[in-house]
Design a protein around this motif. Structure first.
Motif, PDB file in Angstrom:
ATOM      1  N   GLY A 205      42.336  29.185  48.154  1.00 49.92           N
ATOM      2  CA  GLY A 205      42.584  29.942  49.377  1.00 49.92           C
ATOM      3  C   GLY A 205      43.171  31.324  49.176  1.00 49.92           C
ATOM      4  N   TRP A 206      43.520  31.689  47.929  1.00 45.87           N
ATOM      5  CA  TRP A 206      44.086  33.026  47.677  1.00 45.87           C
ATOM      6  C   TRP A 206      42.920  33.994  47.447  1.00 45.87           C
ATOM      7  CZ3 TRP A 206      48.329  34.208  43.437  1.00 45.87           C
ATOM      8  CH2 TRP A 206      48.865  35.485  43.687  1.00 45.87           C
ATOM      9  N   TYR A 207      42.265  34.375  48.546  1.00 47.62           N
ATOM     10  CA  TYR A 207      41.007  35.107  48.478  1.00 47.62           C
ATOM     11  C   TYR A 207      41.120  36.486  47.842  1.00 47.62           C
ATOM     12  CZ  TYR A 207      43.167  36.449  52.908  1.00 47.62           C
ATOM     13  OH  TYR A 207      44.069  36.824  53.864  1.00 47.62           O
ATOM     14  N   SER A 208      42.206  37.201  48.093  1.00 44.58           N
ATOM     15  CA  SER A 208      42.321  38.561  47.554  1.00 44.58           C
ATOM     16  C   SER A 208      42.378  38.561  46.032  1.00 44.58           C
ATOM     17  CB  SER A 208      43.565  39.254  48.122  1.00 44.58           C
ATOM     18  OG  SER A 208      44.729  38.482  47.864  1.00 44.58           O
ATOM     19  N   LEU A 209      43.100  37.609  45.462  1.00 41.16           N
ATOM     20  CA  LEU A 209      43.232  37.570  44.010  1.00 41.16           C
ATOM     21  C   LEU A 209      42.048  36.870  43.350  1.00 41.16           C
ATOM     22  CD1 LEU A 209      44.908  38.333  41.591  1.00 41.16           C
ATOM     23  CD2 LEU A 209      46.151  36.193  41.821  1.00 41.16           C
ATOM     24  N   SER A 210      41.556  35.793  43.957  1.00 42.93           N
ATOM     25  CA  SER A 210      40.438  35.072  43.331  1.00 42.93           C
ATOM     26  C   SER A 210      39.221  35.972  43.216  1.00 42.93           C
ATOM     27  CB  SER A 210      40.088  33.818  44.142  1.00 42.93           C
ATOM     28  OG  SER A 210      39.590  34.155  45.420  1.00 42.93           O
ATOM     29  N   GLY A 211      38.952  36.762  44.251  1.00 45.46           N
ATOM     30  CA  GLY A 211      37.805  37.655  44.225  1.00 45.46           C
ATOM     31  C   GLY A 211      37.891  38.692  43.128  1.00 45.46           C
ATOM     32  N   VAL A 212      39.048  39.315  42.996  1.00 43.76           N
ATOM     33  CA  VAL A 212      39.161  40.393  42.011  1.00 43.76           C
ATOM     34  C   VAL A 212      39.235  39.846  40.589  1.00 43.76           C
ATOM     35  CG1 VAL A 212      41.689  40.637  42.014  1.00 43.76           C
ATOM     36  CG2 VAL A 212      40.259  42.637  41.594  1.00 43.76           C
ATOM     37  N   LEU A 213      39.886  38.703  40.377  1.00 43.38           N
ATOM     38  CA  LEU A 213      39.947  38.119  39.034  1.00 43.38           C
ATOM     39  C   LEU A 213      38.562  37.679  38.559  1.00 43.38           C
ATOM     40  CD1 LEU A 213      43.192  35.910  38.932  1.00 43.38           C
ATOM     41  CD2 LEU A 213      42.754  38.053  37.728  1.00 43.38           C
ATOM     42  N   MET A 214      37.805  37.067  39.468  1.00 42.34           N
ATOM     43  CA  MET A 214      36.455  36.635  39.097  1.00 42.34           C
ATOM     44  C   MET A 214      35.526  37.830  38.917  1.00 42.34           C
ATOM     45  SD  MET A 214      36.648  33.436  38.655  1.00 42.34           S
ATOM     46  CE  MET A 214      34.900  33.185  38.321  1.00 42.34           C
ATOM     47  N   THR A 215      35.743  38.886  39.668  1.00 43.33           N
ATOM     48  CA  THR A 215      34.951  40.106  39.479  1.00 43.33           C
ATOM     49  C   THR A 215      35.220  40.713  38.119  1.00 43.33           C
ATOM     50  OG1 THR A 215      34.908  40.572  41.867  1.00 43.33           O
ATOM     51  CG2 THR A 215      34.466  42.421  40.386  1.00 43.33           C
ATOM     52  N   GLU A 216      36.505  40.750  37.724  1.00 43.53           N
ATOM     53  CA  GLU A 216      36.880  41.288  36.418  1.00 43.53           C
ATOM     54  C   GLU A 216      36.249  40.470  35.285  1.00 43.53           C
ATOM     55  OE1 GLU A 216      38.636  43.883  35.448  1.00 43.53           O
ATOM     56  OE2 GLU A 216      39.220  44.620  37.419  1.00 43.53           O
ATOM     57  N   ALA A 217      36.218  39.148  35.464  1.00 48.94           N
ATOM     58  CA  ALA A 217      35.760  38.266  34.384  1.00 48.94           C
ATOM     59  C   ALA A 217      34.254  38.047  34.376  1.00 48.94           C
ATOM     60  CB  ALA A 217      36.472  36.916  34.489  1.00 48.94           C
ATOM     61  N   GLN A 218      33.651  37.935  35.572  1.00 49.87           N
ATOM     62  CA  GLN A 218      32.243  37.506  35.647  1.00 49.87           C
ATOM     63  C   GLN A 218      31.331  38.468  36.406  1.00 49.87           C
ATOM     64  OE1 GLN A 218      31.312  34.886  33.992  1.00 49.87           O
ATOM     65  NE2 GLN A 218      33.234  33.821  33.595  1.00 49.87           N
ATOM     66  N   GLY A 219      31.891  39.554  36.949  1.00 49.39           N
ATOM     67  CA  GLY A 219      31.060  40.511  37.672  1.00 49.39           C
ATOM     68  C   GLY A 219      31.178  40.354  39.182  1.00 49.39           C
TER      69      GLY A 219
END
Length: 302
Positions: A205-219
């Protein structure tokens, strides 16, 4: 790879070393966090807009998000309902307060989505400034994690309080296990590496961080799916809590995920009574602490 781990852990723990009691400073941190979240989502949207073959990617993002949400949120719901039936937790609501307006809370969540949409629209414009997107995202993420760490420490939660609160720990373990199990199922359905799908399911549910961390790691594609999955989780939790909380308190608490410590806490308190507050804070604290560590480990070490 090392930067991905460090960017998630060091700022969070650095912030956690800082304890503030001044209400003015704490209020400023809360306001700053809101603004930073909007900025991060704006940058994520602009990055999505610059993908090649955008239309086919959007179709894939939407279908994959729905599948990820059904598996993770669905497994959460099933396991939490079983927990509620096997170990029912009864407490009354002595205040008999009316629940916070669901419509108002849904609008607040949708405002978050507007930041992503605005970033997407701006990202379609051929501006040279977008070349600094990656750097801006990293700097903004570091600031966000430092402020979150300060916020966690300033809630005066000790390790003893966490270990004593069995309800908060139990729902946390149930949410983590069932969400990761859903991620395993998604890996087969979408033909993704199992570590990637489990990382996508560990946003809680922590959408702001999950989105950016996954973007950094997987695009940006995987990052966009992770963000949409977690924002859908929050919206569905808001819709379901008033109907579930009288009879299924553990389910209502668990479905809130990491937001049980802040955004959905008033709704939990008013619907389930003051006894909902300690486990809600403990669950939110634990999931907020676990999420970046678990997601980084799954992305970079498995």
């Amino acid at each position: 790879m090392l930067f991905g781990i460090l960017i998630a852990l060091i700022p969070l723990f650095a912030g956690y070393l800082i304890k503030l009691s001044n209400k003015t400073w704490l209020s400023w941190i809360n306001q700053s966090l809101s603004l930073i979240i909007y900025l991060i989502l704006f940058l994520m949207g602009s990055e999505l807009a610059q993908l090649d073959d955008l239309l086919s990617h959007l179709t894939m993002i939407i279908s994959s998000t729905l599948l990820l949400f059904i598996c993770t949120f669905g497994f959460n719901m099933i396991f939490l309902l079983v927990l509620d039936i096997v170990l029912p937790w009864r407490n009354s609501n002595p205040n008999n307060q009316s629940l916070t307006s669901r419509f108002k809370m849904i609008l607040e969540s949708l405002r978050i989505c507007l930041a992503l949409i605005l970033g997407f629209i701006c990202g379609l414009m051929p501006l040279s400034i977008w070349q600094y997107n990656d750097l801006a995202s990293k700097v903004t993420l570091v600031i966000l994690l430092v402020l979150v760490g300060i916020q966690l420490r300033s809630n005066h939660i000790t390790i003893k309080q966490i270990l004593i609160n069995k309800v908060g720990m139990l729902t946390t373990l149930t949410v983590v296990f069932s969400a990761l199990l859903g991620g395993v199922v998604v890996s087969y359905l979408l033909s993704l590496p199992i570590n990637t799908s489990m990382a996508m399911s560990s946003g809680f549910g922590w959408y702001s961080l999950s989105g950016v961390l996954m973007t950094e790691a997987q695009g940006p594609i995987i990052g966009g799916i992770s963000f949409l999955n977690d924002i859908m989780r929050e919206l569905c939790a808001i819709i379901l809590i008033p109907s579930l909380i009288k009879r299924y308190k553990l389910t209502s608490l668990g479905l809130c995920g990491a937001t049980s410590m802040d955004f959905t806490l008033p709704m939990l308190q008013k619907g389930g009574g003051i006894m909902m507050v300690p486990p809600a804070i403990v669950q939110g604290f634990l999931l907020t602490l676990i999420m970046p560590i678990l997601m980084s480990l799954l992305n970079y070490y498995f």
